[in-house]
Design a protein around this motif. Structure first.
Motif, PDB file in Angstrom:
ATOM      1  N   SER A  77       0.824  -1.212   0.000  1.00  0.00           N
ATOM      2  CA  SER A  77       0.000   0.000   0.000  1.00  0.00           C
ATOM      3  C   SER A  77       0.857   1.261   0.000  1.00  0.00           C
ATOM      4  O   SER A  77       0.475   2.280  -0.548  1.00  0.00           O
ATOM      5  N   LEU A  78       2.002   1.151   0.638  1.00  0.00           N
ATOM      6  CA  LEU A  78       2.913   2.306   0.700  1.00  0.00           C
ATOM      7  C   LEU A  78       3.498   2.612  -0.683  1.00  0.00           C
ATOM      8  O   LEU A  78       3.622   3.775  -1.074  1.00  0.00           O
ATOM      9  N   GLY A  79       3.829   1.554  -1.422  1.00  0.00           N
ATOM     10  CA  GLY A  79       4.384   1.730  -2.773  1.00  0.00           C
ATOM     11  C   GLY A  79       5.632   2.602  -2.753  1.00  0.00           C
ATOM     12  O   GLY A  79       6.375   2.621  -1.778  1.00  0.00           O
ATOM     13  N   THR A  82       4.914   9.083  -2.229  1.00  0.00           N
ATOM     14  CA  THR A  82       5.259  10.512  -2.349  1.00  0.00           C
ATOM     15  C   THR A  82       4.228  11.357  -1.586  1.00  0.00           C
ATOM     16  O   THR A  82       3.920  12.465  -1.981  1.00  0.00           O
ATOM     17  N   ARG A  83       3.688  10.788  -0.515  1.00  0.00           N
ATOM     18  CA  ARG A  83       2.605  11.472   0.184  1.00  0.00           C
ATOM     19  C   ARG A  83       3.064  12.659   1.018  1.00  0.00           C
ATOM     20  O   ARG A  83       2.238  13.429   1.481  1.00  0.00           O
ATOM     21  N   CYS A  84       4.367  12.741   1.278  1.00  0.00           N
ATOM     22  CA  CYS A  84       4.847  13.941   1.976  1.00  0.00           C
ATOM     23  C   CYS A  84       6.213  14.323   1.413  1.00  0.00           C
ATOM     24  O   CYS A  84       6.826  13.573   0.659  1.00  0.00           O
ATOM     25  N   ARG A  85       6.692  15.497   1.798  1.00  0.00           N
ATOM     26  CA  ARG A  85       7.922  16.051   1.208  1.00  0.00           C
ATOM     27  C   ARG A  85       9.172  15.225   1.553  1.00  0.00           C
ATOM     28  O   ARG A  85      10.201  15.388   0.918  1.00  0.00           O
ATOM     29  N   LEU A  86       9.085  14.322   2.542  1.00  0.00           N
ATOM     30  CA  LEU A  86      10.277  13.552   2.902  1.00  0.00           C
ATOM     31  C   LEU A  86      10.717  12.614   1.773  1.00  0.00           C
ATOM     32  O   LEU A  86      11.853  12.151   1.745  1.00  0.00           O
ATOM     33  N   CYS A  87       9.815  12.362   0.825  1.00  0.00           N
ATOM     34  CA  CYS A  87      10.203  11.497  -0.308  1.00  0.00           C
ATOM     35  C   CYS A  87      11.313  12.155  -1.132  1.00  0.00           C
ATOM     36  O   CYS A  87      12.094  11.458  -1.791  1.00  0.00           O
ATOM     37  N   GLU A  88      11.394  13.479  -1.077  1.00  0.00           N
ATOM     38  CA  GLU A  88      12.320  14.193  -1.975  1.00  0.00           C
ATOM     39  C   GLU A  88      13.786  13.919  -1.646  1.00  0.00           C
ATOM     40  O   GLU A  88      14.634  13.916  -2.529  1.00  0.00           O
ATOM     41  N   GLN A  92      15.981   5.601  -0.078  1.00  0.00           N
ATOM     42  CA  GLN A  92      14.969   4.551  -0.166  1.00  0.00           C
ATOM     43  C   GLN A  92      14.057   4.618   1.057  1.00  0.00           C
ATOM     44  O   GLN A  92      14.411   5.226   2.070  1.00  0.00           O
ATOM     45  N   ILE A  93      12.909   3.980   0.927  1.00  0.00           N
ATOM     46  CA  ILE A  93      11.977   3.884   2.056  1.00  0.00           C
ATOM     47  C   ILE A  93      12.536   2.879   3.059  1.00  0.00           C
ATOM     48  O   ILE A  93      13.040   1.823   2.685  1.00  0.00           O
ATOM     49  N   VAL A  94      12.461   3.234   4.333  1.00  0.00           N
ATOM     50  CA  VAL A  94      12.899   2.321   5.398  1.00  0.00           C
ATOM     51  C   VAL A  94      11.636   1.857   6.109  1.00  0.00           C
ATOM     52  O   VAL A  94      11.079   2.575   6.950  1.00  0.00           O
ATOM     53  N   ILE A 150       8.152   6.140  13.007  1.00  0.00           N
ATOM     54  CA  ILE A 150       6.874   6.799  12.702  1.00  0.00           C
ATOM     55  C   ILE A 150       6.875   7.384  11.294  1.00  0.00           C
ATOM     56  O   ILE A 150       5.824   7.539  10.692  1.00  0.00           O
ATOM     57  N   VAL A 151       8.034   7.753  10.756  1.00  0.00           N
ATOM     58  CA  VAL A 151       8.105   8.112   9.319  1.00  0.00           C
ATOM     59  C   VAL A 151       9.119   7.196   8.651  1.00  0.00           C
ATOM     60  O   VAL A 151      10.102   6.778   9.263  1.00  0.00           O
ATOM     61  N   LYS A 152       8.854   6.865   7.413  1.00  0.00           N
ATOM     62  CA  LYS A 152       9.652   5.842   6.717  1.00  0.00           C
ATOM     63  C   LYS A 152      10.731   6.436   5.811  1.00  0.00           C
ATOM     64  O   LYS A 152      11.446   5.689   5.152  1.00  0.00           O
ATOM     65  N   ALA A 168       0.953  12.058   7.502  1.00  0.00           N
ATOM     66  CA  ALA A 168       0.893  11.369   6.209  1.00  0.00           C
ATOM     67  C   ALA A 168       1.344   9.922   6.332  1.00  0.00           C
ATOM     68  O   ALA A 168       0.824   9.025   5.663  1.00  0.00           O
ATOM     69  N   CYS A 169       2.308   9.669   7.194  1.00  0.00           N
ATOM     70  CA  CYS A 169       2.890   8.320   7.309  1.00  0.00           C
ATOM     71  C   CYS A 169       2.166   7.459   8.336  1.00  0.00           C
ATOM     72  O   CYS A 169       2.336   6.246   8.365  1.00  0.00           O
ATOM     73  N   ARG A 170       1.387   8.096   9.169  1.00  0.00           N
ATOM     74  CA  ARG A 170       0.774   7.396  10.294  1.00  0.00           C
ATOM     75  C   ARG A 170      -0.066   6.166   9.929  1.00  0.00           C
ATOM     76  O   ARG A 170      -0.007   5.143  10.622  1.00  0.00           O
TER      77      ARG A 170
HETATM   78 FE1  SF4 Z   1       5.459   8.502   2.294  1.00  0.00          FE
HETATM   79 FE2  SF4 Z   1       5.968   8.218   4.884  1.00  0.00          FE
HETATM   80 FE3  SF4 Z   1       7.958   8.693   3.169  1.00  0.00          FE
HETATM   81 FE4  SF4 Z   1       6.207  10.615   3.736  1.00  0.00          FE
HETATM   82  S1  SF4 Z   1       7.652   9.652   5.179  1.00  0.00           S
HETATM   83  S2  SF4 Z   1       6.944  10.042   1.676  1.00  0.00           S
HETATM   84  S3  SF4 Z   1       4.310   9.438   3.980  1.00  0.00           S
HETATM   85  S4  SF4 Z   1       6.688   6.874   3.242  1.00  0.00           S
END
Ligand code: SF4
Length: 259
Positions: A77-79, A82-88, A92-94, A150-152, A168-170
């Protein structure tokens, strides 16, 4: 239906088919629909950041999710989120690491540099301290517990995640907790404790005292990064006592975990 609408509908069906095939090729065989729906919902933090990020979910996990989440489903579901600015700024996603059936679940703040590079939570200096406390202190292996944040995605310069980022990550943290359903949650530091308890807390006052997250006992303690910064025998003793209390309570709970 006129011609233009029909063409648009056909194009939509083609895109949906392509997406399903793509997910299948990536090994995804199920999507957690409740998480996907929640993640698509507007992030209320834009209107009231603090309140939205910390507002506790209205119902216990078992009632909120018609079907128990799975870690694979939550991750799917996370895929490539890009739901918040931390993706920039992320490499990689942790997502999380450890035993999907863990009795003890550790929730920290967010990935740091090493975590961002390696894709695993708590593998930098603070992670080494946490691992040492788990393995040498508690006498269990790290792979027996589940660890996430709490954020990935890594916040720039390791700053504390902002409330709209946390909001956004919750849903994904909630999904992870619903999937693992640990007997005890250890919240590492103020941001994780505040989020899970739904209010702004003073970690120095709250650590070492029992609380609950939707019926799951929750023990707040200092974040290992704080302990590294203030590496006093007293701080190490306090965290050690909190972790021992958490493990004891998880073992006392015994029997079958909630399903
Ligand atoms: Fe998405 Fe969470 Fe990363 Fe924000 S912190 S971009 S909500 S995975």
């Amino acid at each position: 239906m006129d011609g233009a609408l029909r063409r648009e509908a056909r194009a939509l069906v083609r895109s949906a088919r392509a997406l399903v095939l793509e997910l299948g090729e990536e090994g995804v065989d199920a999507i957690d629909r409740s998480l996907a729906a929640r993640a698509r919902a507007p992030v209320r933090a834009e209107a009231a950041p603090e309140a939205a990020a910390l507002q506790p979910a209205a119902q216990p996990a078992e009632a909120r999710y018609a079907v128990r989440s799975t870690l694979d489903g939550v991750r799917a579901s996370l895929g490539e989120c890009t739901r918040c600015r931390l993706c920039e700024g992320r490499t990689q996603i942790v997502f999380g690491d450890g035993n999907p059936e863990a009795e003890l679940m550790f929730v920290g703040e967010g990935p740091g540099e090493q975590e961002d590079l390696r894709g695993l939570p708590f593998v930098g200096r603070a992670g080494e301290l946490l691992t040492s406390m788990i393995e040498k202190g508690l006498g269990i292996e790290r792979r027996e517990v589940y660890i996430c944040n709490i954020v990935k995605c890594r916040p720039p310069a390791n700053r504390t995640p902002l409330s709209d980022e946390v909001a956004a990550c919750r849903p994904f943290l909630e999904g992870q907790i619903d999937a693992v359903r640990p007997r005890v949650i250890v919240a590492l530091g103020k941001p994780a404790t505040s989020l899970l308890l739904g209010r702004d807390v003073a970690i120095t006052k709250l650590r070492g005292t029992w609380h609950e997250y939707h019926g799951i006992p929750l023990m707040p303690t200092f974040h290992p990064a704080f302990v590294l910064r203030q590496y006093t025998p007293e701080n190490r003793r306090l965290v050690w006592e909190d972790l021992k209390a958490a493990l004891t309570r998880a073992r006392e709970a015994g029997g079958r975990k909630p399903s």
